[in-house]
Design an enzyme around this catalytic site. Sequence first.
Site, short mmCIF file in Angstrom:
data_model
loop_
_atom_site.label_atom_id
_atom_site.label_comp_id
_atom_site.label_asym_id
_atom_site.label_seq_id
_atom_site.Cartn_x
_atom_site.Cartn_y
_atom_site.Cartn_z
N PHE A 1 39.59 31.89 38.27
CA PHE A 1 38.11 33.28 39.12
C PHE A 1 38.91 34.56 38.44
CE2 PHE A 1 36.89 35.89 42.05
CZ PHE A 1 35.55 35.61 41.88
N ASP B 1 44.80 39.52 33.64
CA ASP B 1 43.44 39.94 34.69
C ASP B 1 44.74 39.73 35.74
OD1 ASP B 1 42.37 39.46 37.02
OD2 ASP B 1 40.67 38.69 36.75
N LYS C 1 41.37 45.69 42.74
CA LYS C 1 41.64 45.79 44.39
C LYS C 1 41.81 46.57 45.00
CE LYS C 1 39.88 40.97 44.72
NZ LYS C 1 40.00 39.65 44.26
#
Length: 426
Positions: A146, A233, A274
């Site tokens: 993802f 990531d 985030k």
Amino acid sequence: MSVLQKITSEDAIALEDQHGAHNYHPLPVVLSRGEGVYVWDVEGKKYYDFLSAYSAVNQGHCHPKIVEAMVSQAKTLTLTSRAFYNDVLGRFEKYATNTFNFDKLLPMNTGAEAVETALKLCRKWAYEKKGIPENQAQIVVCENNFHGRTTTIISFSNDPIARTNFGPFTDGFIKIEYDNLKALEEVLKSNTNIAGFLVEPIQGEAGVYVPSEGYLSGAKDLCEKYGVLFIADEVQTGIARTGRLLATCGNCSCADKHCSGTPEVKPDILILGKALSGGAYPVSAVLANDAIMGVIKPGNHGSTFGGNPIAAAVGMAALDVIKDEELAHNAFELGTLFRAELNKYIVNSNIVNAVRGKGLLNAILINDTEESSTAWDICMALKENGLLAKPTHGNIIRFAPPLVMNEEQLLDCVNIITKTLSQFER
Ligand SMILES: *Cc1c(COP(=O)(O)O)cnc(C)c1O
């Protein structure tokens, strides 16, 4: 309508249902206030937040230091675009590159944009430095990844819900099994046009899959051997979530307060998002050294809001809080305690198969099919009992509270979780 006007949960849900696109399936709870590890719904019921906005709120809700940085910058200068310099961005870039030990930072806003940025950077590096023939560059990715929701990113997803009817897709990606070094070596050996390997240090959305010991360092070694960029990531795993400043820190001893932030497995390209926002204001970034970032020239890439003064001020405060409050250390300690407590419960449980994770990024596996509603029903019961969590992939429930939690609160949460689970034992 004033936002200060009181609204019931029922009305708020009805409004979204009627006027908003149905691109999410939220738990039926309407939140109107947050502080630290807690959120309150519009009726005043208090909950532990065990999702932390998918790990964007690591520093806790409305952290005073982050709010103060945001508000004071908002009153001074909000946006200039990168057509001009602003007096905060350079300071943020210096602070973040020092923290993560890279030469350069490219600021963006969301995680998906930062992933896109990393992909473009990797391709350009491949053509200009590695000498891959024009338009031939391939990037290796993992199954069940993802990385966000843009057209290019979903091009290499294998989630049918994310992909169906969104084609045609972007070329240039090769998918291999996650946590499989043999598969990685095979593809690197057989194809000289590979520019990079994009990987999540822990697959969060897929259900908190922690790879085997040595996978990340092994993958980094293979990338070095074949002259391929290792792209981490860390949008979800980074910024102290997994008990280290970065999950790529592997087994270095930086869970303690002396954490230097220097990863043991150092990515060539690091993607953050985030919690770089402190849960307050979108901030994402791509970090790399000069030999790589140097290929980006004026006009190649950008974003109107990327690197804006508020984002820069918030990003600095967000990292400050992580360091000042030793949140990596806290996540490490509380995560260990959390898994130990749940493992005690699991011994006599037939509704939970396993608990897994690192730091405070954890998940439990519900003993039912992916299609069953059991995990959802458990989350509904948790909500009744004052704790908010959400299933991922049907039968997996992710548990990721803000990292500012203390031991007493964590044990209270373990109590809520085990009490709720016991209602579902059969
Ligand atoms: C959430 C996430 C993204 C996308 O971030 P957005 O801000 O939602 O675009 C990318 N990669 C990982 C690993 C994520 O968890």
